[in-house]
Design a protein around this motif. Sequence first.
Motif, short mmCIF file in Angstrom:
data_model
loop_
_atom_site.label_atom_id
_atom_site.label_comp_id
_atom_site.label_asym_id
_atom_site.label_seq_id
_atom_site.Cartn_x
_atom_site.Cartn_y
_atom_site.Cartn_z
N ILE A 93 0.25 -0.88 -0.04
CA ILE A 93 -0.02 0.03 0.36
C ILE A 93 0.67 1.35 0.35
O ILE A 93 0.65 2.28 0.15
N GLY A 94 2.24 0.31 0.03
CA GLY A 94 3.07 2.56 -0.73
C GLY A 94 3.80 2.47 1.02
O GLY A 94 4.12 3.93 0.19
N LEU A 95 3.67 1.70 1.86
CA LEU A 95 4.26 2.52 3.12
C LEU A 95 6.06 2.51 3.04
O LEU A 95 6.38 1.35 2.43
N SER A 96 7.08 3.49 3.68
CA SER A 96 8.32 3.23 3.48
C SER A 96 8.18 2.13 5.22
O SER A 96 7.80 2.16 5.31
N ASN A 97 9.95 1.93 4.70
CA ASN A 97 9.98 0.99 6.01
C ASN A 97 10.37 2.01 7.05
O ASN A 97 9.69 1.33 8.30
N THR A 137 13.93 -3.30 11.89
CA THR A 137 13.45 -4.31 11.90
C THR A 137 12.53 -4.91 10.84
O THR A 137 12.23 -5.49 9.96
N ALA A 138 11.82 -3.55 10.45
CA ALA A 138 10.83 -3.20 9.31
C ALA A 138 11.61 -4.13 7.94
O ALA A 138 10.90 -4.94 7.55
N LYS A 139 12.68 -3.42 8.04
CA LYS A 139 13.67 -3.37 6.36
C LYS A 139 13.94 -4.63 6.63
O LYS A 139 14.33 -5.62 5.15
#
Length: 221
Positions: free
Chosen positions: A168-172, A185-187
């Motif tokens: 949906i287009g969110l960055s890390n 952690t997201a990356k």
Amino acid sequence: MIRVLLADDQVLVRAGFRALLDAQPDIEVAAEAADGDQALALVRELRPDVVLMDIRMPHQDGLAATRAITADPDLERVKVVMLTTFELDEYVFEAIRSGASGFLVKDTEPDELLRAVRAVVDGDALLSPGVTRRLIAEFAARSKEPAAAAGLGELTEREREVMALVGIGLSNEEIARRLVVSPLTAKTHVSRAMVKLNARDRAQLVVLAYESGLVRPGWLG
């Protein structure tokens, strides 16, 4: 040193990009191409890190050249960023499906262009700010009936959740805030999902999120 190939049929466009890129201590322009055939030949010869590829060019266009590059296992490390005059160029959708790591409009700010070159070398997808959500909406509008992506079942629940947020287009950083975890952690979750799904980069992960039905139209909020 990041080696860049410029592929555009307009001499002035190439000259402007070359002046900007060559002025950077960590970037050099390896060569220039005026059409898709020349671009593909130079990529195979020089193996640049990044190709800035115009979509509309004589002979073989940028879209066909990109398909040839991303389909060649020997050119796996070459990243393609498509260049377009208009934010909603009709070919942008197909460019991302063809394996491009992202796209930029030609009148983008110089700092954004430099960030793009460095970002794709680091394995990040590059979608021009302000255009990302409209591009994703275009994916949603054109999506066929979802089919399970190979390897989707191997993702953990958190990896599927992160993949949907990428879709949906969110960055890390935005994913990290949404899930209350660190950006690192997201990356890591994004990277693991890419490996398990054999995704070339983050842009392809967006494609898989829609094609698998993990993200559906109307989830752009």
